[in-house]
Design an enzyme around this catalytic site. Sequence first.
Site, PDB file in Angstrom:
ATOM      1  N   LYS A   1     -13.184 -43.537  13.243  1.00  0.00           N
ATOM      2  CA  LYS A   1     -11.864 -44.179  13.149  1.00  0.00           C
ATOM      3  C   LYS A   1     -11.149 -44.085  14.497  1.00  0.00           C
ATOM      4  O   LYS A   1     -11.510 -43.272  15.351  1.00  0.00           O
ATOM      5  CB  LYS A   1     -11.036 -43.500  12.059  1.00  0.00           C
ATOM      6  CG  LYS A   1     -10.713 -42.031  12.353  1.00  0.00           C
ATOM      7  CD  LYS A   1     -10.020 -41.359  11.174  1.00  0.00           C
ATOM      8  CE  LYS A   1      -9.724 -39.893  11.481  1.00  0.00           C
ATOM      9  NZ  LYS A   1      -9.236 -39.183  10.278  1.00  0.00           N
TER      10      LYS A   1
ATOM     11  N   TYR B   1      10.942 -39.443  38.442  1.00  0.00           N
ATOM     12  CA  TYR B   1      12.202 -39.673  37.736  1.00  0.00           C
ATOM     13  C   TYR B   1      12.888 -38.364  37.348  1.00  0.00           C
ATOM     14  O   TYR B   1      12.250 -37.460  36.824  1.00  0.00           O
ATOM     15  CB  TYR B   1      11.951 -40.483  36.462  1.00  0.00           C
ATOM     16  CG  TYR B   1      11.424 -41.875  36.708  1.00  0.00           C
ATOM     17  CD1 TYR B   1      12.069 -42.746  37.582  1.00  0.00           C
ATOM     18  CD2 TYR B   1      10.288 -42.314  36.044  1.00  0.00           C
ATOM     19  CE1 TYR B   1      11.582 -44.028  37.787  1.00  0.00           C
ATOM     20  CE2 TYR B   1       9.796 -43.598  36.243  1.00  0.00           C
ATOM     21  CZ  TYR B   1      10.446 -44.450  37.116  1.00  0.00           C
ATOM     22  OH  TYR B   1       9.963 -45.709  37.321  1.00  0.00           O
TER      23      TYR B   1
HETATM   24  C1  LIG Z   1     -10.128 -38.069  10.191  1.00  0.00           C
HETATM   25  C2  LIG Z   1     -10.782 -37.678   8.923  1.00  0.00           C
HETATM   26  C3  LIG Z   1     -11.910 -36.849   8.924  1.00  0.00           C
HETATM   27  C4  LIG Z   1     -12.460 -36.196  10.176  1.00  0.00           C
HETATM   28  O1  LIG Z   1     -11.659 -35.081  10.523  1.00  0.00           O
HETATM   29  P1  LIG Z   1     -12.101 -34.123  11.732  1.00  0.00           P
HETATM   30  O2  LIG Z   1     -11.243 -32.924  11.588  1.00  0.00           O
HETATM   31  O3  LIG Z   1     -11.848 -34.889  12.984  1.00  0.00           O
HETATM   32  O4  LIG Z   1     -13.546 -33.847  11.531  1.00  0.00           O
HETATM   33  C5  LIG Z   1     -12.546 -36.612   7.723  1.00  0.00           C
HETATM   34  N1  LIG Z   1     -12.071 -37.150   6.574  1.00  0.00           N
HETATM   35  C6  LIG Z   1     -10.960 -37.920   6.534  1.00  0.00           C
HETATM   36  C7  LIG Z   1     -10.491 -38.465   5.238  1.00  0.00           C
HETATM   37  C8  LIG Z   1     -10.280 -38.205   7.699  1.00  0.00           C
HETATM   38  O5  LIG Z   1      -9.166 -38.951   7.653  1.00  0.00           O
END
Ligand SMILES: *Cc1c(COP(=O)(O)O)cnc(C)c1O
Length: 395
Positions: A53, A285
């Site tokens: 993702k 800045y």
């Molecule tokens: C993002 C996510 C993961 C992975 O989590 P990590 O801690 O990066 O391994 C697993 N399951 C779901 C539902 C997620 O949203």
Amino acid sequence: MSETPQRSRATHEPERPDNRARAEIDLAALRANVRALRARVAPSGARVMGVVKADAYGHGAVPCARAALDAGAAWLGTATPYEALALRAAGIDAPVLCWLWTPGGPFRAAVDADVDIAVSGLWALDEVVAAARAAGRPARIQLKADTGLGRNGCLAGDWPRLVGEALKAQADGDVRVTGLWSHFACADEPGHPSIDAQLTRFHEMLEYAEKAGVEPEVRHMANSPATLTLPETHFDLVRTGVAMYGISPSPELGTPADFGLRPVMRLSADVASVKQAPQGLGISYGHHYVTDRETTLALVPLGYADGVPRHASGRGPVLLGGAVRTVAGRVAMDQFVLDLGDDTVEPGARAVLFGPGDDGEPTAEDWARAAGTIAYEIVTRVGARVPRVHLHERG
Ligand SMILES: *Cc1c(COP(=O)(O)O)cnc(C)c1O
């Protein structure tokens, strides 16, 4: 006379989109990380889902998905439907689970693309059934239990109804329930009482669904921290994101090396200017940094538009000219300044913000500490303006 275009890309796109900076993605490291995770869950008999993702946490979804599959990941996971469909559009036909849906889906496209659809409630089940009928084939759905995260998922009180309706839809040939799953709230805090409570609740909700007649292909609950530290949570599949990218889910749990993992991303930029500055010059800045003597300043062409956190103003560490320096003054939208003191570098010298750490460069964890956040956010927020350069694509 005008030149013949060399390629079919829009003519406003330059040959090399942006060479001031790059995020190098070491796909050999990613494959090794996947193998390390597979070895860790092998005693449980579990397989690995590579979570890609958010453009693979900023690392580039398609190349990372391919590398994860090459190294033996059995599934891929995405949050949004668009992310799942983009994998299919790239020709990836491995099992994909997609878990963050809103009304309107697109459920029909997901059914056509053979994407497993996470279902947390009745509205989604209704839309999936309609999409499956329109597609003329059953949808693959995975029922998500809220065992105590309090986010998405079906609470225990609503579970019998959701399971019952899903089984009815399965009997009608509209869906196939391929998975039962849940997600942890505090797996990165060993000993947190919610871990056992969620695990117990998950066992109860699994038992209910299986007694009612669900025969899932996969049951799963573990994210990276659970995968690394809680073997009793592995079930049939672990959903690993951050660990696959070589980042420890939490510094309290250990370093990446403690888990046999290697950071995959290296973020660097070429110094845009170097100049001698007098004592008393206010930098960037707000003038939150003022030179305390005659000194050499280097300008690094990355800023918060590229994902460098503004919260790391005056704190972010950068390797340049053989030493780690600290961001002088504010991180601006496109650039920040380093005070090199008596040292100097040539324009074009490479400034490394973070990487695996082998060459003395800081890590994403160091930036997380400097910005008061987690390393997940540091890599994921690297901006679209920074080209991803994928190394060791074959191996
Ligand atoms: C993002 C996510 C993961 C992975 O989590 P990590 O801690 O990066 O391994 C697993 N399951 C779901 C539902 C997620 O949203």
